[in-house]
Design a protein around this motif. Structure first.
Motif, short mmCIF file in Angstrom:
data_model
loop_
_atom_site.label_atom_id
_atom_site.label_comp_id
_atom_site.label_asym_id
_atom_site.label_seq_id
_atom_site.Cartn_x
_atom_site.Cartn_y
_atom_site.Cartn_z
N PHE A 1 3.12 -17.80 8.09
CA PHE A 1 3.05 -17.12 7.41
C PHE A 1 2.97 -17.47 5.65
O PHE A 1 3.65 -17.98 5.12
CB PHE A 1 3.99 -16.12 7.11
CG PHE A 1 3.57 -14.90 6.38
CD1 PHE A 1 3.61 -13.40 7.37
CD2 PHE A 1 4.56 -14.29 5.47
CE1 PHE A 1 3.00 -12.27 6.31
CE2 PHE A 1 4.10 -13.48 4.93
CZ PHE A 1 3.86 -12.03 5.08
N LEU A 2 1.50 -16.91 4.94
CA LEU A 2 1.69 -16.73 4.20
C LEU A 2 2.03 -15.76 3.13
O LEU A 2 1.22 -14.63 3.45
CB LEU A 2 0.86 -17.10 3.38
CG LEU A 2 -0.01 -17.82 1.74
CD1 LEU A 2 0.60 -18.39 0.83
CD2 LEU A 2 -1.51 -17.79 1.70
N ALA A 3 2.86 -15.32 1.84
CA ALA A 3 3.03 -14.13 1.10
C ALA A 3 2.03 -14.79 -0.37
O ALA A 3 2.83 -15.71 -0.13
CB ALA A 3 4.38 -14.44 0.91
N PHE A 4 1.34 -14.04 -0.29
CA PHE A 4 0.43 -13.76 -1.56
C PHE A 4 0.99 -14.17 -2.55
O PHE A 4 1.45 -12.84 -2.94
CB PHE A 4 -0.85 -13.21 -1.20
CG PHE A 4 -1.95 -13.93 0.34
CD1 PHE A 4 -1.29 -13.56 0.55
CD2 PHE A 4 -3.15 -14.38 -0.95
CE1 PHE A 4 -2.31 -13.87 1.50
CE2 PHE A 4 -3.80 -14.15 0.51
CZ PHE A 4 -3.26 -14.74 1.94
N PRO B 1 -1.76 -10.28 -3.65
CA PRO B 1 -1.70 -9.89 -2.38
C PRO B 1 -3.32 -8.63 -3.20
O PRO B 1 -3.43 -8.33 -3.75
CB PRO B 1 -0.97 -8.67 -2.21
CG PRO B 1 0.60 -9.11 -3.18
CD PRO B 1 -0.06 -10.08 -3.90
N VAL B 2 -3.79 -8.87 -1.72
CA VAL B 2 -5.34 -8.12 -1.66
C VAL B 2 -5.10 -7.33 -1.46
O VAL B 2 -4.78 -6.52 0.02
CB VAL B 2 -6.16 -9.28 -0.78
CG1 VAL B 2 -8.41 -9.26 -1.00
CG2 VAL B 2 -6.36 -10.97 -1.40
N GLU B 3 -6.12 -5.92 -1.40
CA GLU B 3 -6.37 -5.10 -1.64
C GLU B 3 -7.11 -4.02 -0.91
O GLU B 3 -9.05 -5.19 -0.88
CB GLU B 3 -7.37 -3.65 -2.68
CG GLU B 3 -6.04 -4.34 -4.08
CD GLU B 3 -6.03 -3.01 -5.52
OE1 GLU B 3 -7.16 -2.50 -5.07
OE2 GLU B 3 -5.37 -3.07 -6.72
N PHE C 1 -3.18 -1.53 9.70
CA PHE C 1 -2.77 -2.82 9.46
C PHE C 1 -1.46 -3.67 9.90
O PHE C 1 -2.03 -4.49 10.18
CB PHE C 1 -3.04 -2.63 8.06
CG PHE C 1 -2.86 -4.44 7.93
CD1 PHE C 1 -4.32 -5.04 7.21
CD2 PHE C 1 -2.15 -4.94 6.50
CE1 PHE C 1 -4.61 -6.85 7.00
CE2 PHE C 1 -2.21 -6.31 5.99
CZ PHE C 1 -3.91 -7.36 6.54
N ALA D 1 -1.86 -6.31 13.14
CA ALA D 1 -1.94 -7.87 12.64
C ALA D 1 -0.54 -8.35 13.42
O ALA D 1 -0.53 -8.92 14.21
CB ALA D 1 -1.12 -7.99 11.37
N VAL E 1 -3.86 -0.29 2.40
CA VAL E 1 -3.10 -2.09 1.89
C VAL E 1 -3.29 -2.26 0.19
O VAL E 1 -4.37 -2.69 0.30
CB VAL E 1 -3.45 -2.61 3.02
CG1 VAL E 1 -2.97 -4.47 3.08
CG2 VAL E 1 -3.48 -2.51 4.52
N ASN E 2 -2.31 -2.50 -0.20
CA ASN E 2 -2.28 -2.99 -1.62
C ASN E 2 -2.60 -2.14 -2.81
O ASN E 2 -2.32 -1.86 -3.58
CB ASN E 2 -2.50 -4.05 -1.94
CG ASN E 2 -0.48 -5.35 -0.72
OD1 ASN E 2 -0.55 -4.65 -0.64
ND2 ASN E 2 -1.96 -6.41 -0.20
N GLU F 1 4.53 -7.84 0.98
CA GLU F 1 4.37 -9.30 1.45
C GLU F 1 5.45 -9.26 2.09
O GLU F 1 5.43 -9.79 3.64
CB GLU F 1 4.37 -10.13 0.17
CG GLU F 1 2.45 -10.12 -0.32
CD GLU F 1 1.56 -10.20 0.51
OE1 GLU F 1 0.69 -9.76 1.02
OE2 GLU F 1 1.60 -11.05 1.20
N GLN G 1 5.32 -7.57 6.02
CA GLN G 1 5.13 -8.01 6.69
C GLN G 1 5.45 -9.41 7.42
O GLN G 1 5.85 -9.18 8.28
CB GLN G 1 3.70 -8.45 5.47
CG GLN G 1 2.52 -7.11 5.47
CD GLN G 1 1.92 -8.10 4.66
OE1 GLN G 1 1.24 -9.08 4.98
NE2 GLN G 1 0.62 -7.38 4.16
N LEU H 1 5.81 -9.62 10.77
CA LEU H 1 5.49 -11.20 12.35
C LEU H 1 6.30 -11.81 12.33
O LEU H 1 6.09 -12.83 13.28
CB LEU H 1 4.36 -11.38 10.96
CG LEU H 1 3.38 -10.40 10.75
CD1 LEU H 1 2.01 -11.09 9.80
CD2 LEU H 1 2.60 -10.41 12.00
#
Lengths: 496, 256
Positions: B88-91, B94-96, B105, B109, B149-150, B162, B165, B169
């Motif tokens: 898992f990558l916490a950005f 984070p992308v909208e 979402f 996921a 999302v975001n 993040e 998520q 996950l």
């Protein structure tokens, strides 16, 4: 192989085989000779046992058509159509089809399953033949989950109890001639444009809806439509009349890939809304778009127009267009009644070599009329998509307002998206707003979704559905879910 | 299992207008199961590139080296396969996703990952229960689930999203790329709690940060200093203290 390719191949196979077998027997009984002339039209009218006035109406349309030229202004390219090389009348009698779902190609059924289409409807879509002795109009396999003959009858009863007329337009010509005569061509005149004139001359069938004063149609006409209306042919004619204070929601089309042997489609849809009446017209169009190389596919040249005749009437068009090789379609509203409202919500998806030129016209005639246009265009592959819209504020449209938003999403670097808004304002107090954006599915968004476990295609589906949300939420609930899946299936294989 | 995650000689470059630019120049790192490691280093040293390379972002080309994760060749896997495998990558940013409902979402996921792991999918009720419990533990309002999302989230809300998520996950290896940047002290604590709740013998994490403050809540096992695309120094938790006081100058001299 992506599912969409498989589906196309299945459909093609079905199409070809039906063509091979379809017209060899009893040609003279079932099909008019190729070509269009007054004799063809007389034959159609005679076969349908139409009254004299309708024949004359058709002939007038035909004479108008002869003097018209095919429109060239749309941003679509296709080889010239030979209008004399088309059969304009074929009885809806079909070649023997599969006897039950067991005989239908499993690949086709897989696609239906992906879309979540109920079993008994799958049978209809796949053209399953009724067993001998079953009712002719509803060829549904008796091994389906339930007997939809009785369901359809129930629908009919519910509707007639409410006073709603819903029947094939050919039946309406026979049973309600005064209504048809009064309204047919009153919104889209027979000589309105090249394709509408062609349709007026040769239309074979379509739907007729009449909702009397004060009646809210007790059900979505979609459900009924999906079970009943098929083989309405390539020149479909729909007329919907909603009287004072009445309302109806109507859904045309189907998310499932329909088998269809006709390449040229030129439908006309007319809507009439009287005072305080409301019509919601939703379309999901998923006709055969042609193969990956742009071979084959339906040409869809449609004229759709609604008249808001009464004060505070409302007409709302919602369309999800994913099919056809060429789409030429501008569902429009004539806002005549004071305070009447027109809405247009559209999603148009093109992939491979598809071309779409679609949009709307909002003609503001009355005071304080309002219109909203939300158009979402998604292009992938080598496709080309154009939004073309007209907003016209006439001199008497004081206080009228329009809001237009056009958003284009590009997938890949070989597709095109164009926005062509026409705005004409002849009233100083009217207000017109237009917003437009063009964007790409960003790598950031795709990677973000994929890093959360979504496959590339699921990620594209999610992003595209998000992009279209404003439109999809306007669809009747049951179809919104199918439409979401449809968007994703239409774009399969478009990324990567 | 000492080689839970083993990065060996990892080189990665990115395509720029001026040609390929090498950013990772031979990263070596081993993270045993159950440990929390930290990467610190000056801006532009390649920390985020390392994070992206582990998560599988395509625009970073791996030119040589290997990453083994639980005995598997991680570099062979697509990003979604890595997620299913437990990465898992916490950005950092984070992308909208306009129009995409946050709850929808999350559920998509979670179920995609569960499917890939051979676990049964969560139905709406079970998911709602799980997500409510998670938001509560992160002091997030349920209202955030209803938003897109975001989209329109504050910096702190994005970071918490993040961690939400990540919580749902249930990865076995999480990379947190400057998840602490721009957070106030309360939010920082919430993020740290989110990580600490996952900690256990089967969970490892790589935390990228500039600040010692987050580490005060995380009790890391090891600190790596990255400079110029390489790990130039590794040590115990006390290393963070040293960097906090003295900066990177001492390590940069080594890296040149």
């Amino acid at each position: 192989m992506p599912a969409v390719t498989e589906t196309r191949e299945q459909i093609e196979k079905l199409g070809q085989s039906s063509y091979k077998w379809g017209f060899e027997t009893d040609i003279e009984m079932d099909i008019a000779p190729k070509g269009l002339n007054e004799d063809t039209i007389r034959l159609i009218s005679a076969r349908k046992e139409e009254p004299e006035w309708l024949l004359e109406w058709r002939l007038a349309a035909f004479r108008a058509w002869l003097s018209m030229k095919e429109p060239q202004w749309a941003k679509v390219a296709y080889p010239p159509i030979d209008y004399q090389d088309v059969h304009y009348y074929a009885a809806p009698k079909k070649q023997p089809g599969p006897k039950s779902l067991d005989e239908v190609d499993p690949e086709l059924l897989k696609t239906y399953a992906k879309l979540g289409i109920p079993l008994h409807e799958q049978a209809i879509l796949a053209g399953v033949e009724p067993e001998e002795g079953a009712e002719e109009r509803l060829p549904v396999a008796v091994d389906a989950v339930f007997d939809s003959v009785s369901v359809a009858t129930t629908f009919r009863e519910t509707l007639s109890k409410a006073g709603v007329i819903f029947c094939p337009i050919s039946e309406a010509v026979r049973d309600y001639p005064d209504l048809v005569r009064q309204y047919l061509g009153s919104v889209v005149p027979a000589g309105d444009n090249f394709f509408a004139a062609l349709n007026s001359a040769v239309f074979t069938d379509g739907s007729f809806v009449f909702v009397p004063k004060g009646v809210r149609c007790p059900m979505e006409l979609s459900t009924y439509f999906r079970i009943n209306a098929r083989n309405t042919g390539q020149f479909e004619r729909t007329l919907i009349i909603v009287e004072d204070g009445a309302s109806v929601s109507y859904l045309e089309g189907c998310t499932a890939p329909m088998r269809d042997e006709n390449q040229l489609h030129a439908a006309v849809v007319e809507l009439v809304a009287m005072q305080d009446a409301s019509i919601k017209y939703s379309t999901v169009q998923n006709w055969y778009p042609g193969d990956e190389n742009g071979k084959g596919g339906i040409y869809n040249f449609v004229t759709k127009r609604g008249a808001c005749r009464g004060a505070r009437s409302r007409i709302s068009w919602t369309q999800v267009e994913t099919g056809s090789a060429i789409t030429w379609k501008y569902p429009s509203c004539i806002l005549q009644g004071e305070g009447s409202v027109g809405e247009f919500y559209s999603v148009a998806v093109t992939n491979n070599h598809q071309q779409a030129d679609t949009g709307t016209k909002m003609i503001h005639l009355g005071r304080n009329t309002r219109s909203t246009i939300i158009a979402k265009t998604i292009s992938a592959g080598k496709s080309d998509s154009t939004y073309r819209g007209l907003v016209r504020m006439m001199p008497k449209a004081s206080g009228a307002r329009n809001f237009t938003q056009c958003d284009s999403l590009l997938i890949g670097d070989q597709c095109g998206a164009h926005t062509v808004p026409y705005i004409e304002n002849r009233n100083m107090s009217a207000r017109v707003e237009h917003e437009a954006t063009t964007s790409r599915i960003s790598e950031d968004q795709l990677f973000y979704c994929r890093s959360r476990g979504l496959s590339e295609e699921d990620a594209v589906g999610l992003i595209v559905n998000g992009f279209c949300r404003e439109v999809l939420k306007e669809l009747p609930m049951e179809f919104a879910v199918e439409a979401q899946k449809l968007l994703q299936i239409s774009l399969e294989g478009s990324v990567g | 299992m000492s080689d839970f995650l083993k990065i060996s000689g990892l080189h990665a470059s990115i395509e720029t207008d001026g040609g390929a630019k090498e950013i990772l120049r031979g990263v070596d790192m081993t993270i045993p199961a159950g440990e929390l490691h930290v990467v610190m280093g000056p801006n532009g040293c390649g920390k985020s590139t390392l994070a992206y390379a582990l998560a599988g972002r395509e625009d970073y080309e791996i030119t040589s080296g290997s990453v083994a994760f639980k005995g598997k060749d991680l570099l062979e896997l697509e990003p979604d396969e890595r997620a299913a495998a437990g990465i898992f990558l916490a950005f950092q940013a984070p992308v909208e996703l306009p129009g995409v409902n946050n709850a929808n979402f999350l559920r998509t996921a979670v179920n995609a990952v569960r499917r890939a792991r051979g676990e049964p999918e969560m139905d709406a009720v079970a998911f709602l229960k799980a997500v409510r419990a998670a938001t509560k533990s992160l002091s997030m309002s349920d209202e955030m689930l209803k938003r897109n999302v975001n989209v329109g989230f504050s910096g702190g809300e994005k970071k918490r999203n993040e961690v939400l998520q990540m919580t749902l996950l249930q990865p076995s290896f999480a990379v947190l790329d400057e998840t602490d940047s721009g957070l106030d002290v309360d939010a920082l604590r919430i993020v740290a709690d989110g990580v600490n709740r996952l900690r256990g013998p089967e969970f490892s994490a790589l935390v990228i940060t500039h600040h010692k403050r987050l580490l005060d809540y995380l009790s890391p096992d090891r600190i790596h200093v990255m400079a110029n695309g390489r790990i130039v120094h590794s040590g115990g938790p006390e290393l963070a203290e040293k960097i906090d006081q003295e900066g990177y100058a001492a390590f940069l001299a080594d890296a040149a």
